[in-house]
Design an enzyme around this catalytic site. Structure first.
Site, short mmCIF file in Angstrom:
data_model
loop_
_atom_site.label_atom_id
_atom_site.label_comp_id
_atom_site.label_asym_id
_atom_site.label_seq_id
_atom_site.Cartn_x
_atom_site.Cartn_y
_atom_site.Cartn_z
N LYS A 34 0.86 -1.19 0.00
CA LYS A 34 0.00 0.00 0.00
C LYS A 34 0.89 1.23 0.00
CE LYS A 34 -3.19 2.69 2.94
NZ LYS A 34 -4.02 2.74 4.16
N ASP A 68 -2.58 10.30 3.54
CA ASP A 68 -3.98 9.91 3.74
C ASP A 68 -4.69 10.96 4.58
OD1 ASP A 68 -6.39 8.67 4.04
OD2 ASP A 68 -5.64 7.06 5.35
N LYS A 88 -9.99 12.97 8.16
CA LYS A 88 -9.47 12.62 9.47
C LYS A 88 -9.40 13.87 10.34
CE LYS A 88 -6.46 8.77 8.09
NZ LYS A 88 -7.17 7.75 8.88
N ASP A 117 1.66 6.43 5.53
CA ASP A 117 0.67 5.49 5.00
C ASP A 117 1.17 4.77 3.74
OD1 ASP A 117 -1.71 4.27 5.59
OD2 ASP A 117 -2.95 5.68 4.46
N ASP A 133 -12.14 7.20 3.81
CA ASP A 133 -10.92 6.98 4.60
C ASP A 133 -10.52 5.50 4.61
OD1 ASP A 133 -8.76 7.61 6.13
OD2 ASP A 133 -9.88 7.91 8.00
N GLU A 136 -9.41 3.77 2.25
CA GLU A 136 -8.91 3.86 0.87
C GLU A 136 -7.83 2.82 0.56
OE1 GLU A 136 -7.61 5.43 3.29
OE2 GLU A 136 -5.48 5.14 2.91
N ARG A 155 -7.69 -0.42 1.11
CA ARG A 155 -8.24 -1.62 0.46
C ARG A 155 -8.66 -1.32 -0.97
NH1 ARG A 155 -12.61 -1.92 5.21
NH2 ARG A 155 -10.91 -0.83 6.25
N1 BES Z 1 -4.19 4.60 6.91
C1 BES Z 1 -5.35 4.37 7.70
C2 BES Z 1 -5.10 3.37 8.82
C3 BES Z 1 -4.35 3.92 10.00
C4 BES Z 1 -4.98 4.75 10.92
C5 BES Z 1 -3.05 3.55 10.22
C6 BES Z 1 -4.27 5.21 12.01
C7 BES Z 1 -2.37 4.00 11.33
C8 BES Z 1 -2.97 4.82 12.23
C9 BES Z 1 -6.48 3.81 6.84
O1 BES Z 1 -6.51 4.28 5.55
C10 BES Z 1 -7.74 4.21 7.50
O2 BES Z 1 -8.00 5.38 7.57
N2 BES Z 1 -8.51 3.25 7.97
C11 BES Z 1 -9.72 3.51 8.65
C12 BES Z 1 -10.73 2.50 8.19
C13 BES Z 1 -12.12 2.81 8.64
C14 BES Z 1 -12.64 4.05 7.96
C15 BES Z 1 -12.99 1.62 8.32
C16 BES Z 1 -9.47 3.41 10.14
O3 BES Z 1 -8.72 2.55 10.57
O4 BES Z 1 -10.00 4.23 10.88
ZN ZN Z 2 -4.77 4.89 4.76
MN MN Z 3 -7.58 6.09 5.38
#
Ligand code: BES
Ligand code: ZN
Ligand code: MN
Length: 494
Positions: free
Chosen positions: A266, A271, A278, A289, A348, A350, A352
């Site tokens: 990835k 992000d 966020k 990210d 968010d 994104e 996947r």
């Molecule tokens: N890059 C983030 C995951 C992440 C969050 C990594 C905080 C490290 C610290 C990912 O793209 C994301 O935002 N995931 C969301 C998914 C949710 C919207 C289902 C998450 O984990 O909040």
């Molecule tokens: Zn992300």
């Molecule tokens: Mn995200």
């Protein structure tokens, strides 16, 4: 850093610091035994005082040890046993690296390979020492106006017997290459997101190719990805002025008929969350990210440096997630390269979305196994904290292989299930699949989403959101999971 080898008597070794492993304190043997006899029991007297703690990786620095040529002696505890587990040996390597760095010496000699490691060769021990020593000297000052001077550092590994030289040399070279791979991963991760864009990652692949002619590099542009119908990946970069890139690196060191290991990273270079934005606190960390992608670059570098007899393909799905005027909106439906339609309920989620198209695309390499590496979910930090990578897989032997590789490289992972109960959380009223599965089991439902695109091959998913970087005062990329992936690949080479 220079790493060399010596067969000299440790008593007569001229070095700024001699490192001795201490196994069974009541029965010193090998180098520790020789030094103890030469110094009339100086080491065993100190051990009797109990100053060296018995925990594996405890250290004690000694000065002016009588009748030995070394200026200092560093004792490193095995945990009180004559032989150690791979995990505890890694702790000893780390402790040696940390303690030597603290003393500020410019050269040292280590007898650490003297201690037996359960189920591991001498070469493996040398690899652990070299990896941890080189990695401990990592520094990132690319964005500082004045750079710290790089001091030349020399480590000598002691081999009791000439017959061991070859093994130790090979192991040390592997350790250095792994640390170099970690350096690549950390550099790319630490770089500011206004510099490290998807285009920058594509350029980096070309730079790597210039250094290693064994690599073949192809980069897909947005136009090419449109032709391939990667509607999911492109929906992520839609809100950004930075174009997405798919970076493919092929290394062929094995027989042409051998199916490759395919790594998919990835590479979300920043992000923001997109329209589902966020919160601002700590958002700078979303430059990390792309650490999954960074680890793929790191592994490709290490594999090429070692000229390993194996076929490996590294693919990086690079995009920037921004809330621009053309950004994907919650409720938008996109069509992935696989043909499955996706309802983007949260922009968010994104990672996947970029990965699923990459996971479909790589089918063309007829992979033996596929491993994706991603900072995919905050939920994996809740589940496993900052110590352990989340592992998910559709293949039990592959999962076991990765688990063992993690244990043997101080880069652990732990498996989470992808059972059908969780798959049910992914249902959409309007498309084939939604891109989120609710709060419960967030890392698992993210894995379930990916599993819908990986049915054709043996696949594992590594969620590195908790381990790829450190927060706070020591903020920075860790280089994980390069050690685990390299251990996995090296095991497959032998
Ligand atoms: N890059 C983030 C995951 C992440 C969050 C990594 C905080 C490290 C610290 C990912 O793209 C994301 O935002 N995931 C969301 C998914 C949710 C919207 C289902 C998450 O984990 O909040
Ligand atoms: Zn992300
Ligand atoms: Mn995200």
């Amino acid at each position: 850093m220079k790493i060399s080898l010596t067969n000299a008597d440790p008593v007569k070794l001229k070095t700024s610091c001699l490192v001795l492993p201490i196994g069974d304190v009541k029965n010193l043997s090998g180098c520790a035994g020789s030094i103890d006899s030469a110094s009339d029991g100086y080491i065993s007297d100190i051990l009797k005082l109990g100053d060296l703690k018995s925990k594996a990786g405890s250290t004690l620095l000694l000065h002016k040890v009588p009748n030995v040529s070394a200026k200092r002696i560093l004792l490193v505890s095995s945990g009180g046993t004559a032989s150690v587990s791979a995990g505890n040996f890694d702790l000893m390597s780390q402790a040696q690296a940390r303690a030597l760095k603290q003393t500020g010496v410019k050269d040292a000699a280590s007898c650490l390979t003297d201690i037996d490691v359960d189920d591991k060769s001498l070469g493996w021990s040398a690899q652990s020492i070299a990896r941890e020593t080189v990695a401990s000297h990592y520094k990132f000052d690319q964005h500082k106006s004045t750079k710290a001077e790089r001091k030349e550092y020399k480590l000598t590994l002691h081999a009791a017997d000439r017959k061991q030289n070859k093994q130790i040399e090979t192991g040390a070279a592997r350790g250095v290459a792994i640390a170099n791979g970690m350096q690549t991963a950390r550099d790319l991760g630490n770089m500011a997101a206004n510099v490290c864009t998807p285009s920058y990652l594509a350029e980096h692949a070309k730079t790597l190719k210039k250094q290693h002619s064994s690599l073949k590099v192809t980069v897909l542009s947005e136009a090419q990805m449109e032709k391939l119908k990667m509607g999911s990946l492109l929906s992520v970069s839609a809100g950004s002025v930075e174009p997405a890139k798919m970076v493919c690196m092929e290394y062929k060191g094995g027989k042409p008929s051998q199916k490759p290991i395919v790594l998919v990273g990835k590479g979300v270079t920043f992000d923001t969350g997109g329209i589902s934005m966020k919160p601002s606190a700590g958002m700078d960390e979303m430059k990390f990210d792309m650490c999954g992608a960074a680890s793929v670059f790191g592994v490709m570098r290490a594999v090429a440096e070692l000229a390993l007899p194996i076929n490996v393909v590294g693919v990086v799905a690079a995009a920037e997630n921004m809330p621009g005027g053309r950004a994907t909106k919650p409720g938008d439906i996109v069509t992935s390269m696989s043909g499955q339609t996706i309802e983007v309920l949260n922009t968010d989620a994104e990672g996947r979305l970029v990965l699923c198209d990459a996971l479909t695309y790589i089918g063309k390499y007829k992979p033996d196994v596929v491993i994706d590496i991603a900072t995919l979910t905050g939920a994996v930090v809740v589940a496993l904290g900052h110590h352990t990578t989340g592992l998910m897989s559709n293949d039990d032997p592959l999962a076991d292989e990765l688990y063992s590789a993690g244990i043997a490289s101080a880069d652990k992972c732990w498996r989470l299930p992808l059972w059908d109960e969780y798959q049910k959380q992914l249902s959409s009223n309007f498309a084939d699949i939604p891109n989120i599965g609710g709060r419960a089991g967030g890392s698992i439902t993210a894995g379930c989403f990916l599993s819908r695109f990986t049915k054709e091959y043996r696949w594992a998913h590594l969620d590195i959101a908790g381990v790829a970087w450190r927060q706070g005062g020591a903020k920075g990329a860790t280089g994980r999971p390069v050690p685990m992936l390299m251990e996995f690949i090296l095991n497959r080479c032998s």
